[in-house]
Design a protein around this motif. Structure first.
Motif, PDB file in Angstrom:
ATOM      1  N   ARG A   1       0.839  -1.051  -0.448  1.00 37.96           N
ATOM      2  CA  ARG A   1       0.130   0.369  -0.040  1.00 37.96           C
ATOM      3  C   ARG A   1       0.763   0.863  -0.337  1.00 37.96           C
ATOM      4  O   ARG A   1       0.868   2.105  -0.485  1.00 37.96           O
ATOM      5  CB  ARG A   1      -1.016   0.002   1.278  1.00 37.96           C
ATOM      6  CG  ARG A   1      -2.080   1.547   1.443  1.00 37.96           C
ATOM      7  CD  ARG A   1      -3.097   1.082   2.613  1.00 37.96           C
ATOM      8  NE  ARG A   1      -1.614   1.455   4.127  1.00 37.96           N
ATOM      9  CZ  ARG A   1      -1.124   2.942   4.167  1.00 37.96           C
ATOM     10  NH1 ARG A   1      -1.546   3.723   2.919  1.00 37.96           N
ATOM     11  NH2 ARG A   1      -0.689   3.644   4.961  1.00 37.96           N
ATOM     12  N   LEU A   2       2.376   1.072   1.194  1.00 36.54           N
ATOM     13  CA  LEU A   2       2.188   2.049   0.700  1.00 36.54           C
ATOM     14  C   LEU A   2       3.859   2.756  -0.448  1.00 36.54           C
ATOM     15  O   LEU A   2       4.180   3.577  -1.255  1.00 36.54           O
ATOM     16  CB  LEU A   2       3.663   2.521   2.114  1.00 36.54           C
ATOM     17  CG  LEU A   2       3.037   2.432   3.783  1.00 36.54           C
ATOM     18  CD1 LEU A   2       4.270   1.960   4.910  1.00 36.54           C
ATOM     19  CD2 LEU A   2       2.832   3.710   3.741  1.00 36.54           C
TER      20      LEU A   2
ATOM     21  N   ALA B   1       2.744  12.689  -9.395  1.00 33.90           N
ATOM     22  CA  ALA B   1       1.969  13.829  -8.651  1.00 33.90           C
ATOM     23  C   ALA B   1       2.561  14.433  -8.448  1.00 33.90           C
ATOM     24  O   ALA B   1       2.744  15.903  -9.659  1.00 33.90           O
ATOM     25  CB  ALA B   1       1.080  13.251  -7.640  1.00 33.90           C
ATOM     26  N   ARG B   2       4.070  14.661  -8.256  1.00 31.60           N
ATOM     27  CA  ARG B   2       4.830  14.996  -8.133  1.00 31.60           C
ATOM     28  C   ARG B   2       5.980  15.860 -10.373  1.00 31.60           C
ATOM     29  O   ARG B   2       6.350  16.924 -10.338  1.00 31.60           O
ATOM     30  CB  ARG B   2       6.316  15.004  -7.038  1.00 31.60           C
ATOM     31  CG  ARG B   2       7.178  15.482  -6.998  1.00 31.60           C
ATOM     32  CD  ARG B   2       8.672  14.829  -6.398  1.00 31.60           C
ATOM     33  NE  ARG B   2       9.490  14.574  -7.271  1.00 31.60           N
ATOM     34  CZ  ARG B   2      10.453  13.222  -7.243  1.00 31.60           C
ATOM     35  NH1 ARG B   2      11.234  13.490  -5.737  1.00 31.60           N
ATOM     36  NH2 ARG B   2      10.617  12.671  -8.039  1.00 31.60           N
ATOM     37  N   SER B   3       5.517  14.792 -10.505  1.00 31.30           N
ATOM     38  CA  SER B   3       6.519  14.982 -11.817  1.00 31.30           C
ATOM     39  C   SER B   3       5.343  15.829 -12.193  1.00 31.30           C
ATOM     40  O   SER B   3       5.851  16.602 -13.292  1.00 31.30           O
ATOM     41  CB  SER B   3       6.448  13.516 -12.294  1.00 31.30           C
ATOM     42  OG  SER B   3       7.469  12.646 -11.475  1.00 31.30           O
ATOM     43  N   LYS B   4       4.154  15.693 -12.977  1.00 29.93           N
ATOM     44  CA  LYS B   4       3.188  16.076 -13.033  1.00 29.93           C
ATOM     45  C   LYS B   4       3.343  17.492 -13.124  1.00 29.93           C
ATOM     46  O   LYS B   4       3.323  18.546 -13.270  1.00 29.93           O
ATOM     47  CB  LYS B   4       1.776  15.090 -12.813  1.00 29.93           C
ATOM     48  CG  LYS B   4       0.720  16.444 -13.895  1.00 29.93           C
ATOM     49  CD  LYS B   4      -0.834  15.615 -13.486  1.00 29.93           C
ATOM     50  CE  LYS B   4      -2.071  16.115 -14.116  1.00 29.93           C
ATOM     51  NZ  LYS B   4      -3.041  15.895 -13.655  1.00 29.93           N
ATOM     52  N   LEU B   5       3.321  17.946 -11.744  1.00 27.22           N
ATOM     53  CA  LEU B   5       3.300  18.866 -11.045  1.00 27.22           C
ATOM     54  C   LEU B   5       5.092  19.495 -11.178  1.00 27.22           C
ATOM     55  O   LEU B   5       5.263  21.388 -11.650  1.00 27.22           O
ATOM     56  CB  LEU B   5       3.496  19.477  -9.478  1.00 27.22           C
ATOM     57  CG  LEU B   5       3.632  20.597  -8.107  1.00 27.22           C
ATOM     58  CD1 LEU B   5       2.159  21.089  -8.767  1.00 27.22           C
ATOM     59  CD2 LEU B   5       3.182  20.570  -7.465  1.00 27.22           C
ATOM     60  N   LEU B   6       5.775  19.126 -11.136  1.00 26.55           N
ATOM     61  CA  LEU B   6       7.024  19.626 -11.672  1.00 26.55           C
ATOM     62  C   LEU B   6       6.952  19.875 -13.109  1.00 26.55           C
ATOM     63  O   LEU B   6       7.711  21.133 -13.668  1.00 26.55           O
ATOM     64  CB  LEU B   6       8.554  18.789 -11.906  1.00 26.55           C
ATOM     65  CG  LEU B   6       8.760  18.990 -10.004  1.00 26.55           C
ATOM     66  CD1 LEU B   6      10.105  17.830  -9.383  1.00 26.55           C
ATOM     67  CD2 LEU B   6       9.674  20.035 -10.101  1.00 26.55           C
TER      68      LEU B   6
ATOM     69  N   SER C   1       3.755   5.590  -5.581  1.00 28.02           N
ATOM     70  CA  SER C   1       4.175   5.979  -7.119  1.00 28.02           C
ATOM     71  C   SER C   1       3.044   7.001  -7.265  1.00 28.02           C
ATOM     72  O   SER C   1       3.314   7.543  -8.040  1.00 28.02           O
ATOM     73  CB  SER C   1       3.816   4.599  -7.000  1.00 28.02           C
ATOM     74  OG  SER C   1       3.541   4.297  -9.055  1.00 28.02           O
ATOM     75  N   GLU C   2       1.961   7.093  -6.023  1.00 30.14           N
ATOM     76  CA  GLU C   2       0.931   8.170  -6.796  1.00 30.14           C
ATOM     77  C   GLU C   2       1.695   9.105  -6.712  1.00 30.14           C
ATOM     78  O   GLU C   2       1.610  10.617  -7.285  1.00 30.14           O
ATOM     79  CB  GLU C   2      -0.398   7.919  -5.937  1.00 30.14           C
ATOM     80  CG  GLU C   2      -1.183   6.461  -6.452  1.00 30.14           C
ATOM     81  CD  GLU C   2      -2.243   6.712  -4.796  1.00 30.14           C
ATOM     82  OE1 GLU C   2      -2.079   7.147  -4.593  1.00 30.14           O
ATOM     83  OE2 GLU C   2      -2.558   5.094  -5.351  1.00 30.14           O
ATOM     84  N   LEU C   3       2.408   9.451  -5.382  1.00 29.80           N
ATOM     85  CA  LEU C   3       2.637  10.390  -5.105  1.00 29.80           C
ATOM     86  C   LEU C   3       3.885  11.217  -5.522  1.00 29.80           C
ATOM     87  O   LEU C   3       3.921  12.264  -6.337  1.00 29.80           O
ATOM     88  CB  LEU C   3       3.942  10.733  -3.818  1.00 29.80           C
ATOM     89  CG  LEU C   3       2.227  11.005  -2.770  1.00 29.80           C
ATOM     90  CD1 LEU C   3       2.514  10.314  -1.450  1.00 29.80           C
ATOM     91  CD2 LEU C   3       1.545  11.898  -2.535  1.00 29.80           C
TER      92      LEU C   3
END
Length: 189
Positions: A86-87, A97-102, A92-94
Motif C-alpha cells: 500500500r505504501l 503527482a510530483r512529476s506532473k506538478l514539476l 508511486s502515486e505521489l
C-alpha cells in the motif's frame, strides 16, 4: 533413609516405595510399617509428580505459545507486506503527482525562460551593434589621430627648417602698437 529419599527424588526413575527401599537397603515392608516414613515417601512422590506435571504443562504452554507466536508473527508479516504494498503504491502515486506538478512548473518556467531568452538575445544584439559602432568610431579616431600626428610632424619639420633659415636673418620681433583712430602718431625712435 532421608538421603535415599532425596537421591530417589532427584533421579529420573519413578519415585516409588520399592525404589526408595532399594536405595536405602531396606525392605518395602520396613517403609510400610512406619507410617511417618511411608507418608513422607508418598508426599515427596506427589510433589515430584506435581512438579513434573507443572513442567510438562509449562512446556506445553511454551509450545502453544511458540505456535501462537509463529501464527501471530505470520499474521503480522502478512499485514506488513500488505502495508508495504500500500505504501509503495502511495509513493508511486505521489511521485507521479510530483512529476506532473514539476512538469507544469517547468512549462511555466520554460515560457518565462523563453521571454527572458528573447530579452537577453535582443539585448545581446543591441550590445553587439553598440560594440561595432564603438569599434568603428575608435578606428576613425585612431585614423584621424595618425593623420594629425603626421601633419604635426610635417609642421615641426617645416618649423625647424624655417627657424634654421631665419637664424641667419634673425630680426627681433618688436610688438607694434596699433593706432587707435584719432590717436596721435607714435614718437620716432
Amino acid at each position: 533413609m532421608l538421603q535415599a529419599l532425596d537421591a530417589a527424588a532427584e533421579s529420573d526413575e519413578p519415585l516409588t516405595i520399592a525404589a526408595v527401599a532399594r536405595r536405602a537397603g531396606v525392605s518395602r515392608e520396613f517403609i510400610h510399617s512406619r507410617p511417618v516414613l511411608h507418608a513422607k515417601v508418598q508426599e515427596v512422590a506427589a510433589l515430584r509428580e506435581d512438579a513434573r506435571s507443572r513442567v510438562a504443562l509449562d512446556q506445553a504452554t511454551v509450545q502453544e505459545g511458540r505456535v501462537a507466536d509463529r501464527s501471530t508473527l505470520a499474521t503480522k508479516v502478512i499485514r506488513q507486506r500488505d502495508e508495504i504494498r500500500r505504501l509503495a503504491d502511495r509513493v508511486s502515486e505521489l511521485e507521479t503527482a510530483r512529476s506532473k506538478l514539476l512538469g507544469e512548473k517547468l512549462l511555466a518556467l520554460d515560457s518565462t525562460a523563453q521571454v527572458d531568452i528573447q530579452e537577453a538575445l535582443s539585448r545581446s544584439d543591441r550590445l553587439q551593434a553598440e560594440n561595432l559602432d564603438l569599434k568603428r568610431r575608435l578606428n576613425e579616431a585612431q585614423r584621424v589621430r595618425a593623420e594629425l600626428e603626421d601633419a604635426l610632424a610635417a609642421v615641426r619639420v617645416a618649423l625647424a627648417e624655417a627657424l634654421s633659415d631665419q637664424r641667419l636673418n634673425v630680426t627681433p620681433l618688436t610688438p607694434q602698437r596699433q593706432r587707435l583712430p584719432g590717436a596721435p602718431p607714435p614718437p620716432a625712435p
